[in-house]
Design an enzyme around this catalytic site. Structure first.
Site, short mmCIF file in Angstrom:
data_model
loop_
_atom_site.label_atom_id
_atom_site.label_comp_id
_atom_site.label_asym_id
_atom_site.label_seq_id
_atom_site.Cartn_x
_atom_site.Cartn_y
_atom_site.Cartn_z
N SER A 51 0.81 -1.22 0.00
CA SER A 51 0.00 0.00 0.00
C SER A 51 0.84 1.27 0.00
O SER A 51 0.28 2.37 0.06
CB SER A 51 -0.92 0.00 1.22
OG SER A 51 -0.15 -0.16 2.39
N THR A 184 -1.86 3.80 4.26
CA THR A 184 -0.91 4.90 4.20
C THR A 184 0.05 4.87 5.38
O THR A 184 -0.39 4.64 6.51
CB THR A 184 -1.69 6.22 4.25
OG1 THR A 184 -2.58 6.25 3.17
CG2 THR A 184 -0.78 7.42 4.22
N THR A 202 1.62 6.99 0.13
CA THR A 202 0.71 5.88 -0.15
C THR A 202 0.66 5.57 -1.64
O THR A 202 0.96 6.43 -2.47
CB THR A 202 -0.71 6.23 0.34
OG1 THR A 202 -1.55 5.09 0.21
CG2 THR A 202 -1.31 7.37 -0.47
N ARG A 212 -7.52 8.58 -10.03
CA ARG A 212 -7.99 8.89 -8.67
C ARG A 212 -6.82 9.32 -7.78
O ARG A 212 -5.76 8.70 -7.77
CB ARG A 212 -8.67 7.66 -8.08
CG ARG A 212 -9.22 7.87 -6.66
CD ARG A 212 -8.25 7.39 -5.58
NE ARG A 212 -8.84 7.45 -4.25
CZ ARG A 212 -8.15 7.26 -3.12
NH1 ARG A 212 -6.86 7.03 -3.17
NH2 ARG A 212 -8.75 7.34 -1.96
N THR A 235 -5.11 8.13 7.88
CA THR A 235 -5.01 6.98 6.99
C THR A 235 -6.41 6.42 6.78
O THR A 235 -7.32 6.72 7.55
CB THR A 235 -4.07 5.91 7.59
OG1 THR A 235 -3.99 4.80 6.70
CG2 THR A 235 -4.58 5.42 8.92
N GLY A 236 -6.55 5.61 5.75
CA GLY A 236 -7.87 5.01 5.50
C GLY A 236 -8.49 5.55 4.23
O GLY A 236 -7.79 5.98 3.31
#
Ligand code: SD4
Length: 333
Positions: A51, A184, A202, A212, A235-236
């Site tokens: 990631s 991330t 990330t 994106r 993060t997320g």
């Protein structure tokens, strides 16, 4: 500012690797900026982490693109996004901050800038990541058009270990290789001089729609640092943080007097209030005040914060979990 004890905080289990790489800089009196950059590089350089950096999972077209940013203050910050050829978005972002008047470079321009700065281009797609993408692409549900939400996140080790007490879960974290973690790498640090810095890096959502860009390179969404008020890194699911300017919001709350725990909690609460949450959404947030006090919150259980200070090193669950979490209900300060 008077000398103070240094601290570094990083997202997820692989944050420990990041902190270990950066700690000698902070312990030796080096700058918070050098420390957060080094922390991100340590994770970007690990091709088994799917990631961040080389080895990150590609977009729906099978190509990897990287995002990242760095920030010391509103006057000193920058990001790069949609980077296709260079493995260290935070280092590129630092050069954008130091060498230009701009705050964000994207795509081919960001790649050309990195090349002009003397960084070495790399093929960011590993054989392993390509194979995961190929399986995703050939999934019958996708081919039938039933599933094009752009993201099927790898389940992280924290989520897989939904049972057992906290000590067991953290022991399991340590027993597993870093490639079972995801998301991330976000880092906040304060150095011996009391200077704060933050960075994040990330490869974004796996199998995202090509083009994106998430929260991580956008100042105020995935990271915000203001030496007068505090710092936050996230993060997320980037879209949730972008819809709410999550990190800027956290820092503004601390400016108005909120403690780090209340600021982190309020961001998660705002996301739940303002966004349509679905099952695979997750957000984790770390908040830090200039005095070194910090906290964390998450939308769901599973988020971990790796912290390192002069007298302690640990990996801890989020201090506050909004949806269905059985983790610590009190802030970690
Ligand atoms: C992003 N927050 O691009 C980043 C990384 C990510 O699941 O997708 N994490 O949204």
């Amino acid at each position: 500012m008077a000398p103070q004890r240094p601290i570094i905080l990083s997202t997820w289990s692989f944050g420990r690797v990041a902190n270990a790489a950066a700690w000698p800089i902070l312990a030796g009196g080096g700058s918070a900026l050098d420390a957060v950059e080094r922390a991100c590089i340590a994770v970007e350089d690990d091709p088994t982490i799917d990631s961040v950096g080389r080895g990150g999972l590609p977009d729906a077209s099978g190509r990897v693109s990287l995002d990242g940013c760095v920030m010391l203050s509103p006057r000193r910050c920058a990001g790069v996004c949609f980077v296709r050829r260079f493995n260290h978005p935070v280092s590129s972002a630092r050069r954008v901050m130091e060498q230009t008047h701009h705050v964000l470079l994207a795509g081919e321009g960001a790649d050309a800038f990195a090349a002009a700065q003397g960084f070495t281009p790399e093929d960011l797609l590993t054989d392993e990541a390509h194979e995961v993408w190929r399986k995703w692409r050939d999934d019958p549900a996708l081919l039938k058009g039933e599933r094009y939400r752009g993201w099927l996140p790898p389940r992280n080790v924290e989520e897989l270990r939904g049972i057992g007490d906290e000590a067991q879960r953290i022991a399991a974290d340590e027993a597993l290789p870093h490639n079972r973690t995801h998301d991330t790498i976000g880092v906040l640090a304060i150095d011996l001089n009391g200077t704060m810095a933050g960075a994040c890096s990330t490869s974004g959502m796996a199998f995202k729609v090509p083009g994106r860009v998430g929260d991580s390179p956008i100042i105020g969404c995935g990271l915000y640092v203001d030496p007068q008020a505090g710092a936050a890194v996230a993060t997320g699911t980037g879209e949730l943080l972008m819809r709410t300017c999550g990190c800027f919001f956290a820092v503004e709350l601390m400016r108005q007097g909120a403690c780090p725990a209340d600021a982190a909690r309020a961001v998660i609460a705002r996301i739940v209030e303002a966004c349509d949450i679905v099952d695979d959404h997750q957000v984790g947030l770390i908040t830090l005040k200039p005095d070194g006090t910090w906290a964390s919150a998450a939308l769901r259980s599973g988020f971990r914060v790796a912290s390192r200070a002069t007298d302690r090193e640990e990996l801890a669950p989020a201090g506050h979990v909004m949806l269905g979490g059985d983790e610590a209900s009190e802030p970690l300060l």
